[in-house]
Structure formats: structure tokens, C-alpha cells
Design an enzyme around this catalytic site. Structure first.
Site, PDB file in Angstrom:
ATOM      1  N   LYS A  15       0.880  -1.171   0.000  1.00 26.32           N
ATOM      2  CA  LYS A  15       0.000   0.000   0.000  1.00 26.32           C
ATOM      3  C   LYS A  15       0.915   1.218   0.000  1.00 26.32           C
ATOM      4  O   LYS A  15       1.616   1.486   0.989  1.00 26.32           O
ATOM      5  CB  LYS A  15      -0.898  -0.013   1.235  1.00 26.32           C
ATOM      6  N   GLU A  61      -1.222   5.348  -7.473  1.00 25.31           N
ATOM      7  CA  GLU A  61      -0.730   6.229  -6.424  1.00 25.31           C
ATOM      8  C   GLU A  61       0.458   7.046  -6.923  1.00 25.31           C
ATOM      9  O   GLU A  61       1.414   6.491  -7.483  1.00 25.31           O
ATOM     10  CB  GLU A  61      -0.306   5.348  -5.229  1.00 25.31           C
ATOM     11  N   LYS A 121      -2.582  -3.001   7.658  1.00 29.46           N
ATOM     12  CA  LYS A 121      -1.702  -1.881   7.976  1.00 29.46           C
ATOM     13  C   LYS A 121      -0.516  -2.324   8.818  1.00 29.46           C
ATOM     14  O   LYS A 121      -0.613  -3.255   9.624  1.00 29.46           O
ATOM     15  CB  LYS A 121      -2.478  -0.799   8.757  1.00 29.46           C
ATOM     16  N   CYS A 132     -21.861  19.902  26.149  1.00 17.98           N
ATOM     17  CA  CYS A 132     -22.385  21.201  26.548  1.00 17.98           C
ATOM     18  C   CYS A 132     -23.884  21.199  26.276  1.00 17.98           C
ATOM     19  O   CYS A 132     -24.329  20.767  25.214  1.00 17.98           O
ATOM     20  CB  CYS A 132     -21.694  22.278  25.716  1.00 17.98           C
TER      21      CYS A 132
HETATM   22  S1  IVH Z   1      -6.790  -0.360  -4.031  1.00 15.05           S
HETATM   23  C1  IVH Z   1     -11.594   0.648  -3.987  1.00 15.05           C
HETATM   24  N1  IVH Z   1      -4.217  -0.653  -3.916  1.00 15.05           N
HETATM   25  O1  IVH Z   1      -5.056   3.476  -0.386  1.00 15.05           O
HETATM   26  C2  IVH Z   1     -10.292   1.153  -3.484  1.00 15.05           C
HETATM   27  N2  IVH Z   1      -5.144   1.304  -2.960  1.00 15.05           N
HETATM   28  O2  IVH Z   1      -7.376   3.428   1.628  1.00 15.05           O
HETATM   29  C3  IVH Z   1      -9.173   0.481  -4.176  1.00 15.05           C
HETATM   30  N3  IVH Z   1      -3.499   2.828  -2.040  1.00 15.05           N
HETATM   31  O3  IVH Z   1      -7.220   5.802  -1.750  1.00 15.05           O
HETATM   32  C4  IVH Z   1      -7.878   0.920  -3.653  1.00 15.05           C
HETATM   33  N4  IVH Z   1      -1.713   1.640  -2.545  1.00 15.05           N
HETATM   34  O4  IVH Z   1      -4.905   5.795  -2.674  1.00 15.05           O
HETATM   35  C5  IVH Z   1      -5.255   0.130  -3.587  1.00 15.05           C
HETATM   36  N5  IVH Z   1      -1.945  -1.028  -3.925  1.00 15.05           N
HETATM   37  C6  IVH Z   1      -2.976  -0.270  -3.621  1.00 15.05           C
HETATM   38  C7  IVH Z   1      -2.800   0.962  -2.969  1.00 15.05           C
HETATM   39  C8  IVH Z   1      -3.926   1.710  -2.642  1.00 15.05           C
HETATM   40  C9  IVH Z   1      -2.151   2.755  -1.992  1.00 15.05           C
HETATM   41  C10 IVH Z   1      -4.309   3.914  -1.473  1.00 15.05           C
HETATM   42  C11 IVH Z   1      -5.309   4.494  -2.427  1.00 15.05           C
HETATM   43  C12 IVH Z   1      -6.619   4.540  -1.707  1.00 15.05           C
HETATM   44  C13 IVH Z   1      -6.239   4.207  -0.315  1.00 15.05           C
HETATM   45  C14 IVH Z   1      -7.326   3.350   0.274  1.00 15.05           C
END
Ligand code: IVH
Length: 711
Positions: free
Chosen positions: A128, A184, A324, A447
Site C-alpha cells: 500500500k 498512487e 496496515k 455542553c
Molecule cells: S486499491 C476501492 N491498492 O489506499 C479502493 N489502494 O485506503 C481500491 N493505495 O485511496 C484501492 N496503494 O490511494 C489500492 N496497492 C494499492 C494501494 C492503494 C495505496 C491507497 C489508495 C486509496 C487508499 C485506500
């Protein structure tokens, strides 16, 4: 006309001269436009002057002039980008933090698909990337548009900037006619360090981490600045397509790789959750030497037909998850605990810290959640941190996970200063002095001042104008605060009478600091544009507790029109004590994604006279657009009430229900005279009998699948 030097190539001396020229030209253009009513240049040319001025100021902040044209508008520089509505929403991912979470992910997918533990199910696992997502649209193989994620629905048009990134092909061979590639944008560690060194040398802005540097570099109004920044791009998926890329995620990625996109080399196909976790551990070990930031590993179901069956929850796919890496930690001193009052009156304790770097970001504030958390208890009254409380002066452990607000995890009692006093959580609102009450079952003290509390009123207004709500250009948090302080705005409805009250010849507004004639008239125009508002945005903008963006969309889709919705809320409000017997309550609770707590909060907001009156004053200025119905063209079950009973063998109940609803059907739990269709699997009992008695059409699972096939 003299040739324009790219902003990035200007010397300091040239920049100073250029800013003076721009200030003069913009002032003249303003005078021609407003004063003489006789514009000499086009709007586009005017905007270009403003953009260039802002770009030069961004590069040479020290040269900004006292009479800078940027200060004459209420809108931030980023408003210079055009907006693009994504053909398919850009969603986010659910998170897993442990091996158990990964196993649960696999289990719930199997359950949804009706697969037993032995059915083969392949996944992909890939890093990621910690950057920002970008959607690239190709038509007939040519790059025509690039958009940031924005709020997922509407992003910023950064096409010209994307064209400067070497990893992004301008032209593709063998691509479908329409192809949106998603991936990305990021900056490598070495490039980040060099950029910061260069910025420092030139007295420019330095960035806290590679992700901020990537975002700041991509979102430059002058594409020439982006060109000078070493951005990179990994493709990981796609949006709209005119033809499928392949049958599997892994093959589709390979195809994108063959078209010229960079695909992460650590992507791997895995056949079990254990294999996913093993790959995660391998990637984690290599994390420090990759040369770019990653914050976890993304797992996706490999088979694209299964991805399509699994579909999406309100904002995340069911077929993917982000595993994560553990959060980053640091220790520092807690200097003080401040209380912030939010729009629902919640008193939120904020830790003021001696600044400390946590995973590359300087942190000086962190959330302390609520009074129990400070005292060492969780929401159920059980001890946390072995019961250790947190006191001002304490040595505390701060952690950050991804984008979220830093939190305090632990306290070191051996370093507690002598005489440190336990923190006494306020019983009165620090903003308005009203009693701060904690209701049974609520972890939060609130509040009780309602709209007389300035903090609540301002926060409500800020929420109202925020991006996912009314999103009024030129009216952001800063302007709302000023206007509230000066008594111009007290509640959302006041925004729509601003012009009538203060717009006379624009005199009053344009004389305010930071406003000019053009920005004032732009503001009134932006407000007028929002008098026509979609149902879900209006509902979300009210800031009702528990009613977020996704829920607002579900509710809007369910009721269709605002009037129908309000009438239902009135009926429910009249039956606050007997919700079981009230059809309006039951109807509200039948919405998938609306639980008892949210439903109550919603109905109470409409039952409460002052809030109700405030909403009515607002709606009087608006035209609320009907919520779009789900796409049900050709659906034989649109508007019908369907009941599922017995054992379904080819899909789970959840999938059956989601599919029926996406085709515009209402799914009910029991058979009644209102039922249109019963889908009965083996073992169907009393429901099938009742349906037969009532003469309701009954079909089996295969007939159901044939009915909805291809829709
Ligand atoms: S798949 C339907 N693959 O993570 C969403 N996302 O929390 C599909 N990201 O906004 C996302 N590396 O910007 C995917 N290998 C990867 C990724 C990735 C980074 C980011 C992406 C997304 C966020 C999701």
C-alpha cells in the site's frame, strides 16, 4: 506580448518585477471589469494572471506584496483547479491490523459468496503506497484527463500536472477505448530529501514527509513546478472501462504493466490467508530498503467476477482490505490538556505536547478521546493502561497510524512530576459556561447550551459549509468564524440572506479586510448556486449526530424526496415512545445501514422544536433535488417487495439482499399482502405456505438468478 518565463525558472529579481506587474495588471483588469463595466481581457486571461501570481508567491513567499491580489479573494489558491466528477467513485479501503482480522476478511468473503472453507479462493497482495491516489482517463489510448481523489466523487483536475510525470504514459497501445487507470503518485525517499534541501536553500517551504511533498507538488497551479518535482506513479487498479482488461486482478495488472505503467514488483498472488500474512511479513522486512513509503499491504480477491459479486459497502469494497503496519510511536511530555467543543456539544480533551517527531511528522497535539480515557477506563468502565490516569506534566507515549489524528497510548509513572494533580474534567462548557452533561450510555460529556454556545454554533456552521456538505466556494471555516464573530451569521439559514442583509451595492462586504469587489460578488454567486442542493448533501450538512455522509446517501435514496422524508420524521417523532408500533419508525429502521442509535438521533433532531425551526428556516431558501433512484432500467423487480426464505445455495442472504436492493427491490423479512415475490430455497416452511395462501408468486433460487442475470 513578451514571452512568459516559467515560474520555476524565475530568478528572485525577475519574480519581484513580475509580482509588481501582476498586481498592477490585476488591479487594472478589476477596475475595467467592475468600475467601467468594460472588461478588456477575458475571464480566462484574468484567471491566468491570478494563478501565475499565486504560483510565484508560493515559490517566493518572502516577496509577497502588501497589496497582493491573492488577498483580495476569499478563496484559497487550490480553488484554481477545475473540478472533475469521477465516472466511478474513488473509494477507500477497510483496514486489518492483525492476522485475525485477515482471517475474518477471508471468512466474511466466503460467507457472502456461500463458499465453504475448502473452495479455492485466490487473492493478490501488494504494497500500500503512501502517496495520493490519481485517476487517469484514456480515450482511444490518449491521456485526456487526470483527477485527484477529492472527496471520492469529485476531484481536482490536475491533467496538465500529471502530463509532466515520467511514469505516466501519454499514449497507450492496445488499450480499451475508454480506460481509467487508478494508482498512487508518490515521491521516493532520495528525491524527497533532495527536494527539501533545495527548498531550504532557496528559502522555500519544506515538507514534513514524502506524501505531503507529493501532494504539494502535484497540486501546483503551475504545471512547470510539478515538472521540476520528481514524482512517480504506481498503477494498482482502474475505474471506468469500455471493455474488461482481464478475468483476474493479477492478469489485469500485468496488462497495465504491458501498456507501460509501473506495477509494484512486490505484487503476489496468494492462495490462503496464511500466505497473505507471510507475504505481508516479507514486505514489512523490506520496508526500510524500498526507497519509498508504504503503510501496509493491500489484499484483493483475484477473480474479477467474484469482485463484481462482492461489490461495495457504502464507501469500501468488500473484496479488498488494507493490512496496515503497526503504528509509529514516540515519548514526550504532556504540557496541558485543553478542551475543544464540537458541533454536537462534545467536550473533547486535546493533549498539548512538547513537539516530537513520530514517524517523520512533528506532532504537538493529540486526542485524549474523553474523560474516561484520561482516567484510565474504557467506555464500559473497565480499566485500560492498568488503570493509570493521565495528568498534565506526565511523560506520555504518542502514536500515529496513517492519516489519523495522533493518540496517547501510554504514560510512564516513573517520570511523573511530584505534586502532579489528577485531571479534573470540566463540568461546565469552557466556551459558554452551560452545564456539561453526560448522559447514560454516552462516553462523551456535552455542553447543554445548544446554539447559544458559540463553539457549537460556529462548528455547526463550519460543518455546514464543508466540502461534503454545502461546499460554498469562498465561504470556508475562516470566513465563517469571522462572520459569526461579527454577528453576520448565526445559523445556516443566515447564509442565504447575507446578500439581502449586507450585499447592498456590495459595500459592506467588499470593505471588509480580505474581500474585494470581485470576491464579494463571487461569494454571493456561489451561495446562489447552492440554493439548489441534493437531498443527501442537505441532510449531511445539518450535522446531526451519527448521521454521516454515507448514511445521508442511504437515507436520501430510501425516501427519494425531502418532503416525504420530513413527513416520515414527523410521524416517527409523534411515536417516540412506541417505535415498535409505528410504521414510520419501522420503515426508517429497515434501511440497511441505519441502526437504532442513528434512527433515534435523526428523529430527535426533527422532534426538537428549536432545531426543527432552524431546519425549516434553512429549507425555505432551498430547492432540494430529489435523490437519484438506483439504476433499475429494465429491472423486473424495481419497486417490488421481495422475500427470501429457505436455504440459498448459490449466494448468501446478504448477497441476495444487496443484489435485490441494487435492482430497486425492497427486501422484507416476512410475507404479507404487500409481498410481490417470494424466493424459496429448500426447507422453506411457513413463509412459502403463507405466500401460497395469499396467491403470491413463488420462485426458486435458480429462477431468481435467471431473472436478475445480466442486469
Ligand atoms: S486499491 C476501492 N491498492 O489506499 C479502493 N489502494 O485506503 C481500491 N493505495 O485511496 C484501492 N496503494 O490511494 C489500492 N496497492 C494499492 C494501494 C492503494 C495505496 C491507497 C489508495 C486509496 C487508499 C485506500
Amino acid at each position: 506580448m513578451t514571452e512568459t518565463i516559467p515560474v520555476d525558472a524565475l530568478t528572485e529579481g525577475e519574480a519581484r518585477v513580475e509580482l509588481a506587474r501582476l498586481a498592477r495588471d490585476i488591479a487594472n483588469a478589476n477596475a475595467d471589469y467592475h468600475g467601467q463595466d468594460n472588461p478588456q481581457i477575458t475571464d480566462a486571461a484574468f484567471d491566468a494572471l491570478k494563478l501565475r501570481n499565486a504560483a510565484i508567491e508560493a515559490r517566493f513567499p518572502a516577496l509577497k506584496r502588501a497589496d497582493s491580489p491573492s488577498d483580495m479573494v476569499g478563496a484559497p489558491v487550490a480553488d484554481g483547479f477545475g473540478k472533475i466528477t469521477h465516472a466511478l467513485r474513488m473509494l477507500s479501503l477497510g483496514n486489518a491490523f492483525s492476522t485475525e482480522d485477515v482471517e475474518d476478511f477471508d471468512t466474511s468473503i466466503r460467507k457472502y459468496l456461500g463458499f465453504d472453507a475448502a473452495t479455492p479462493l485466490a487473492y493478490t497482495a501488494e504494497p500500500k503506497i503512501d502517496g495520493l491516489s490519481l485517476s487517469l482517463r484514456y480515450e482511444n489510448g490518449l491521456l485526456v484527463q487526470a483527477a485527484t481523489r477529492g472527496d471520492g466523487e469529485v476531484g481536482e483536475n490536475v491533467t496538465e500536472n500529471a502530463r509532466t510525470i515520467a511514469d505516466i504514459p501519454q499514449q497507450l497501445q492496445n488499450a480499451p477505448e475508454i480506460l481509467e487507470v487508478r494508482g498512487e503518485v508518490y515521491m521516493a525517499h532520495a528525491d524527497f530529501a533532495a527536494l527539501n534541501a533545495r527548498q531550504e536553500e532557496q528559502g522555500g517551504k519544506t515538507f514534513a514527509n514524502p506524501r505531503n511533498a507529493a501532494a504539494g507538488s502535484l497540486r501546483q497551479l503551475d504545471a512547470e513546478i510539478t515538472r521540476a518535482r520528481p514524482l512517480r506513479f504506481f498503477a494498482y487498479g482502474w475505474g471506468a472501462l469500455s471493455a474488461p482488461l482481464a478475468d483476474t486482478q493479477s492478469a489485469a495488472l500485468q496488462r497495465l504493466g504491458a501498456m507501460g505503467f509501473a506495477i509494484n514488483p512486490l505484487t503476489q498472488r496468494c492462495l490462503t490467508p496464511a500466505a497473505l500474512v507471510a507475504h505481508y511479513q516479507q514486505i514489512e522486512q523490506r520496508r526500510a530498503t524500498l526507497g519509498y513509503d508504504i503503510d501496509g499491504v493491500v489484499y484483493k480477491v483475484d477473480d474479477l467476477a467474484l469482485q463484481a459479486r462482492l461489490g461495495f459497502r457504502s464507501s469500501t469494497p468488500r473484496w479488498a482490505i488494507a493490512h496496515k503496519f503497526p503504528a509509529e510511536l514516540a515519548w514526550t511530555r504532556l504540557e496541558a490538556i485543553d478542551i475543544q467543543v464540537g458541533r454536537t456539544g462534545a467536550l473533547s480533551p486535546v493533549a498539548r505536547l512538547v513537539p516530537v517527531t513520530v514517524g517523520g511528522v512533528v506532532v504537538s497535539n493529540a486526542t485524549l478521546h474523553n474523560e474516561d480515557y484520561i482516567a484510565g477506563r474504557d467506555a464500559r468502565g473497565e480499566t485500560i493502561r492498568d488503570g493509570k490516569d493521565i495528568r498534565p506534566g506526565d511523560w506520555v507515549q504518542v502514536y500515529r497510524a496513517g492519516d489519523v489524528i495522533p493518540k496517547i497510548a501510554d504514560v510512564d509513572l516513573s517520570k511523573r512530576p511530584e505534586g502532579a494533580q489528577a485531571y479534573a474534567f470540566p463540568r461546565q462548557c469552557p466556551e459558554c459556561g452551560s452545564a456539561a452533561v453526560r448522559e447514560e450510555g454516552d462516553a462523551v460529556r456535552r455542553c447543554s447550551g445548544g446554539m447559544i454556545c458559540p463553539a457549537q454554533a460556529v462548528e455547526k456552521l463550519k460543518h455546514f459549509v464543508s466540502r461534503a456538505a454545502f461546499d460554498i466556494e469562498g465561504l470556508g471555516a475562516k470566513q465563517v468564524e469571522q462572520f459569526y464573530r461579527d454577528g453576520w451569521l448565526g445559523e445556516p439559514a443566515d447564509i442565504f440572506t447575507l446578500k439581502a442583509r449586507f450585499g447592498q451595492g456590495l459595500q459592506q462586504l467588499k470593505n471588509r479586510e480580505g474581500w474585494g469587489e470581485k470576491s464579494a460578488s463571487n461569494l454571493f454567486q456561489a451561495i446562489d448556486e447552492k440554493r439548489n442542493i441534493p437531498f443527501h448533501r442537505l441532510l449531511f450538512s445539518l450535522g446531526i449526530r451519527h448521521v454521516g455522509e454515507a448514511a445521508s446517501a442511504l437515507i436520501a435514496r430510501h425516501y427519494g424526496t425531502w418532503d416525504v422524508f420530513v413527513a416520515a420524521m414527523d410521524q416517527a417523532a409523534a411515536a417516540l415512545d412506541t417505535p415498535e408500533d409505528c410504521p414510520a419508525w419501522q420503515d426508517l429502521l429497515s434501511i440497511d445501514g441505519v441502526g437504532a442509535v442513528m434512527a433515534r438521533s435523526l428523529v430527535m433532531a426533527f422532534a426538537q422544536p428549536t432545531e426543527r425551526a432552524s431546519i425549516a428556516r434553512l429549507v425555505a431558501h432551498l430547492q432540494v433535488a430529489q435523490a437519484p433512484r438506483p439504476k433499475t432500467d429494465g429491472s423486473p423487480v424495481a419497486g417490488k417487495t421481495v422475500v427470501f426464505t429457505g436455504t440459498l445455495e448459490k449466494m448468501s442472504r446478504a448477497e441476495a439482499k444487496a443484489r435485490a436492493e441494487s435492482l430497486g427491490a425492497k427486501v422484507a423479512g416476512s410475507v404479507s399482502a404487500k409481498t410481490d415475490l417470494l424466493v424459496a430455497g429448500p426447507g422453506a416452511g411457513s413463509k412459502a405456505k403463507k405466500a401460497a395462501e395469499l396467491g403470491i408468486e413463488t420462485i426458486d433460487e435458480d429462477a431468481w438468478l435467471r431473472l436478475v442475470q445480466g442486469l
